[in-house]
Design an enzyme around this catalytic site. Structure first.
Site, mmCIF file in Angstrom:
data_model
loop_
_atom_site.group_PDB
_atom_site.id
_atom_site.type_symbol
_atom_site.label_atom_id
_atom_site.label_comp_id
_atom_site.label_asym_id
_atom_site.label_seq_id
_atom_site.Cartn_x
_atom_site.Cartn_y
_atom_site.Cartn_z
ATOM 1 C CG HIS A 1 -1.779 -1.194 1.377
ATOM 2 N ND1 HIS A 1 -2.221 -1.673 2.595
ATOM 3 C CD2 HIS A 1 -2.277 -2.037 0.444
ATOM 4 C CE1 HIS A 1 -2.939 -2.760 2.402
ATOM 5 N NE2 HIS A 1 -2.980 -3.016 1.111
HETATM 6 C C1 LIG Z 1 0.215 -7.427 -4.871
HETATM 7 C C2 LIG Z 1 -0.709 -6.300 -4.446
HETATM 8 C C3 LIG Z 1 -1.764 -6.564 -3.573
HETATM 9 C C4 LIG Z 1 -2.621 -5.526 -3.183
HETATM 10 N N1 LIG Z 1 -3.742 -5.839 -2.467
HETATM 11 C C5 LIG Z 1 -4.668 -4.890 -2.247
HETATM 12 C C6 LIG Z 1 -5.928 -5.217 -1.700
HETATM 13 O O1 LIG Z 1 -6.264 -6.381 -1.450
HETATM 14 N N2 LIG Z 1 -6.813 -4.203 -1.470
HETATM 15 C C7 LIG Z 1 -6.495 -2.914 -1.745
HETATM 16 O O2 LIG Z 1 -7.314 -2.031 -1.463
HETATM 17 N N3 LIG Z 1 -5.318 -2.569 -2.290
HETATM 18 C C8 LIG Z 1 -4.418 -3.539 -2.590
HETATM 19 N N4 LIG Z 1 -3.259 -3.204 -3.226
HETATM 20 C C9 LIG Z 1 -2.964 -1.778 -3.481
HETATM 21 C C10 LIG Z 1 -3.760 -1.175 -4.631
HETATM 22 O O3 LIG Z 1 -3.825 -2.043 -5.741
HETATM 23 C C11 LIG Z 1 -3.101 0.147 -5.050
HETATM 24 O O4 LIG Z 1 -2.967 0.969 -3.910
HETATM 25 C C12 LIG Z 1 -3.893 0.918 -6.097
HETATM 26 O O5 LIG Z 1 -4.130 0.107 -7.218
HETATM 27 C C13 LIG Z 1 -3.099 2.167 -6.500
HETATM 28 O O6 LIG Z 1 -3.784 2.841 -7.520
HETATM 29 P P1 LIG Z 1 -3.074 4.022 -8.326
HETATM 30 O O7 LIG Z 1 -4.044 4.474 -9.346
HETATM 31 O O8 LIG Z 1 -2.533 5.008 -7.367
HETATM 32 O O9 LIG Z 1 -1.803 3.352 -9.013
HETATM 33 P P2 LIG Z 1 -1.693 2.094 -9.999
HETATM 34 O O10 LIG Z 1 -2.939 1.290 -9.985
HETATM 35 O O11 LIG Z 1 -0.417 1.417 -9.671
HETATM 36 O O12 LIG Z 1 -1.639 2.766 -11.430
HETATM 37 C C14 LIG Z 1 -0.558 3.499 -11.943
HETATM 38 C C15 LIG Z 1 -0.517 3.261 -13.449
HETATM 39 O O13 LIG Z 1 0.338 4.217 -14.043
HETATM 40 C C16 LIG Z 1 1.159 3.567 -14.988
HETATM 41 N N5 LIG Z 1 2.382 4.351 -15.122
HETATM 42 C C17 LIG Z 1 3.334 4.554 -14.171
HETATM 43 N N6 LIG Z 1 4.307 5.364 -14.661
HETATM 44 C C18 LIG Z 1 3.951 5.674 -15.926
HETATM 45 C C19 LIG Z 1 4.535 6.491 -16.926
HETATM 46 N N7 LIG Z 1 5.695 7.141 -16.728
HETATM 47 N N8 LIG Z 1 3.903 6.610 -18.139
HETATM 48 C C20 LIG Z 1 2.734 5.959 -18.345
HETATM 49 N N9 LIG Z 1 2.128 5.159 -17.430
HETATM 50 C C21 LIG Z 1 2.729 5.037 -16.226
HETATM 51 C C22 LIG Z 1 1.383 2.188 -14.402
HETATM 52 O O14 LIG Z 1 1.812 1.266 -15.378
HETATM 53 C C23 LIG Z 1 0.020 1.881 -13.819
HETATM 54 O O15 LIG Z 1 -0.831 1.267 -14.742
HETATM 55 C C24 LIG Z 1 -2.381 -4.208 -3.640
HETATM 56 C C25 LIG Z 1 -1.329 -3.943 -4.524
HETATM 57 C C26 LIG Z 1 -0.507 -4.974 -4.945
HETATM 58 C C27 LIG Z 1 0.597 -4.678 -5.929
#
Ligand SMILES: Cc1cc2nc3c(=O)[nH]c(=O)nc-3n(C[C@H](O)[C@H](O)[C@H](O)COP(=O)(O)OP(=O)(O)OC[C@H]3O[C@@H](n4cnc5c(N)ncnc54)[C@H](O)[C@@H]3O)c2cc1C
Length: 509
Positions: free
Chosen positions: A450
């Site tokens: 997280h």
């Molecule tokens: C193994 C695992 C288990 C988890 N379990 C849970 C759970 O059970 N419940 C829960 O609530 N949360 C869980 N989480 C956490 C949750 O998935 C994340 O906190 C959430 O998805 C974050 O969302 P976000 O939009 O901030 O980032 P992300 O979903 O990580 O999205 C960021 C996106 O930006 C893209 N990106 C990054 N840099 C660039 C760039 N320079 N150019 C273009 N694209 C780029 C990436 O490829 C990605 O697709 C888990 C995470 C993992 C990895």
């Protein structure tokens, strides 16, 4: 290649998928969504039981921390989705908004518009609960939330009974207000399959929208800044430089990707940028700072007296939030968490019994006080990143982790689990002293996945984004993802990230 949009969203992860749908509802705006990864092609992603096996596959950024002095100098692997759907394609599917009081810190940071009450419509708008058991639940949002019933493992039922016998209240689920108590996990699963944010929000009717363009395999390298505005974004697409212009730029690249993009563009702490050979354009001392994450101890493992049936859900079926000073009713936000895994779950390097012959109780701290940071080592997208979460650096975290371990043991050894427990095998009965418990914790504390907080939102001038999520120093750039979180909520953070994106897009209407 040259593209132009009204709104450009960088990153098709949990937040980016929500934004693509919501911003393109206004048919007069041309919306672009660029993602470094590709559309999911691996059938294992949809299988809830396969989630632990997805890590380190080609669509995982597979980051690594620097060695952590308080976790036996271990380097921790950090999975992050590099795929349409982002980390929601890899996550463990638990849907926990957090305790309502968790958001008091958000309100203090950004004002009334970030209180739990203000965020509640955003949570509800995103969700579609399988059973509408509380007026706070969302009923017709894009994201399905499954409340398991008969599928819950008998081992987990016994663990829940043990928690209740020790004083923890029974909760209807994790999203009905109170969080301290026992209940099976609410899961973003439908018909036995994972529903990522891409599945939920980028549905066929959205993909048909003429004003929405999704560009995959397109990694953004940096922002082009002129006179306090981002005039374009430079990205790499099929090995060529793509020049993308937009009136409004929204960084949704996640808690690692968004601060990195800012720093590679010259926005960040002056000294850190200088060390990386990046010219500082806007000094913003907290970019990449305030890094927070939950840790879980993997784990307090028990050899079973009888075969442990395979989980019908996603292995880790029940988070139990508790107040460590009073196992029972917590007043306000809980400080520790347990989780029952219907399998042996153990950190690298430790011995575990074979699958089917053991169960595990994980344990952790809900509001860690250690704060880490991340910095790039150079200006290019291939330059390594230094990720230093400073795990367990704060004495509070170490002391509270000990309490969490003792609570795990209290549940694991309770008579309600007699039918399942043969003996504790990790750490084993010899580990009793404070010192031995601390050593065990240092060897098994592992990320709960997280990371957040690296582009902190706040009304104060030092915050990276203001309460409208606008990057300080830039007129037309915003950060909308896990990095804006000022203080980590009690639970897994995906539900909160989705709510941030829903809340922000609604504020534009
Ligand atoms: C193994 C695992 C288990 C988890 N379990 C849970 C759970 O059970 N419940 C829960 O609530 N949360 C869980 N989480 C956490 C949750 O998935 C994340 O906190 C959430 O998805 C974050 O969302 P976000 O939009 O901030 O980032 P992300 O979903 O990580 O999205 C960021 C996106 O930006 C893209 N990106 C990054 N840099 C660039 C760039 N320079 N150019 C273009 N694209 C780029 C990436 O490829 C990605 O697709 C888990 C995470 C993992 C990895």
């Amino acid at each position: 290649m040259k593209l132009h949009f009204d709104d450009l969203i960088i990153g098709a992860g949990s937040a980016g998928c929500v934004l693509a749908r919501r911003l393109s509802e206004d048919g007069s705006r041309r919306v672009g969504l660029v993602e470094a990864g590709h559309w999911p092609g691996d059938p294992d992603i949809a299988d809830p039981l396969k989630w632990p096996a997805l890590q380190n596959r080609p669509y995982d950024w597979a980051y690594r921390t620097v060695p952590q002095p308080f976790t036996a100098n271990r380097i921790h692997g950090w999975s992050r989705g590099c795929i349409v759907g982002g980390s929601s394609c890899l996550h463990a599917m638990a849907h926990v908004r957090g305790h309502p009081t968790d958001f008091d810190a958000w309100r203090e940071a950004g004002g009334e518009s970030w209180s739990y009450e203000a965020l509640l419509p955003a949570f509800r708008r995103s969700e579609s609960f399988s059973a509408f058991t509380h007026s706070w639940h969302g009923a017709d949002g894009p994201l399905p939330v499954h409340l398991p019933d008969e599928e819950v493992s008998p081992v987990v039922r016994a663990y829940i009974a043990a928690g209740q016998a020790l004083g923890a209240p029974a909760l209807p689920d994790h999203n009905s207000g109170d969080l301290a108590g026992t209940t099976p996990n609410s899961l973003t699963i439908r018909n036995g399959r994972r529903v990522s944010l891409a599945d939920a929000y980028l549905t066929p009717d959205i993909l048909d929208r003429e004003n929405l363009t999704i560009v995959t395999g397109c990694e953004t390298e940096r922002l082009v800044i002129e006179g306090g505005r981002v005039t374009a974004v430079l990205a790499v697409l099929d090995g060529e430089t793509a020049h993308i212009e937009a009136n409004r730029i929204i960084l949704s690249a996640g808690a690692i990707g968004s601060p990195l993009l800012l720093m590679r563009s010259g926005i960040g702490p002056q000294e850190a940028l200088k060390r990386a050979g990046i010219a500082c354009r806007i000094e913003s001392s907290e970019v990449g700072e305030n890094l927070q994450d939950h840790l879980l101890g993997l784990g307090n493992v028990y050899r079973a007296r009888q075969p442990v049936p395979v989980s019908q859900l996603q292995h880790s079926e029940s988070l139990m939030y508790l107040n460590s000073d009073d196992f029972g009713r917590a007043d306000g936000s809980p400080d520790i968490v347990l989780a029952c895994v219907v399998a042996p779950s153990i950190a690298d390097g430790l011995q575990a019994p074979p699958f089917g012959s053991a169960f595990t109780i994980l344990f952790g701290v809900t509001h860690p006080r250690s704060r880490g940071r991340l910095v790039p080592t150079g200006p290019g997208r291939n330059d390594p990143i230094i990720i230093d979460p400073r795990y367990l650096e704060h004495e509070y975290d170490r002391a509270t982790f000990r309490k969490a371990f003792r609570a795990a043991r209290a549940v694991g050894h309770h008579p309600a689990l007699d039918a399942w427990r043969a003996e504790e095998v990790q750490p084993g009965s010899a580990v009793q002293s404070e010192r031995d418990i601390d050593d065990f914790i240092a060897r098994v504390a592992s990320t709960h996945h997280h990371p957040c907080g690296t582009c902190r939102m706040g009304s104060d001038g030092a915050s990276v984004v203001d309460p409208d999520l606008r990057v300080r120093g830039l007129d037309n750039a915003y950060v909308v993802d896990a990095s804006i979180i000022p203080r980590i909520p009690s639970g897994p953070i995906n539900a909160a990230v989705v709510a941030i994106a829903e809340h922000w897009s609604a504020s534009l209407r």
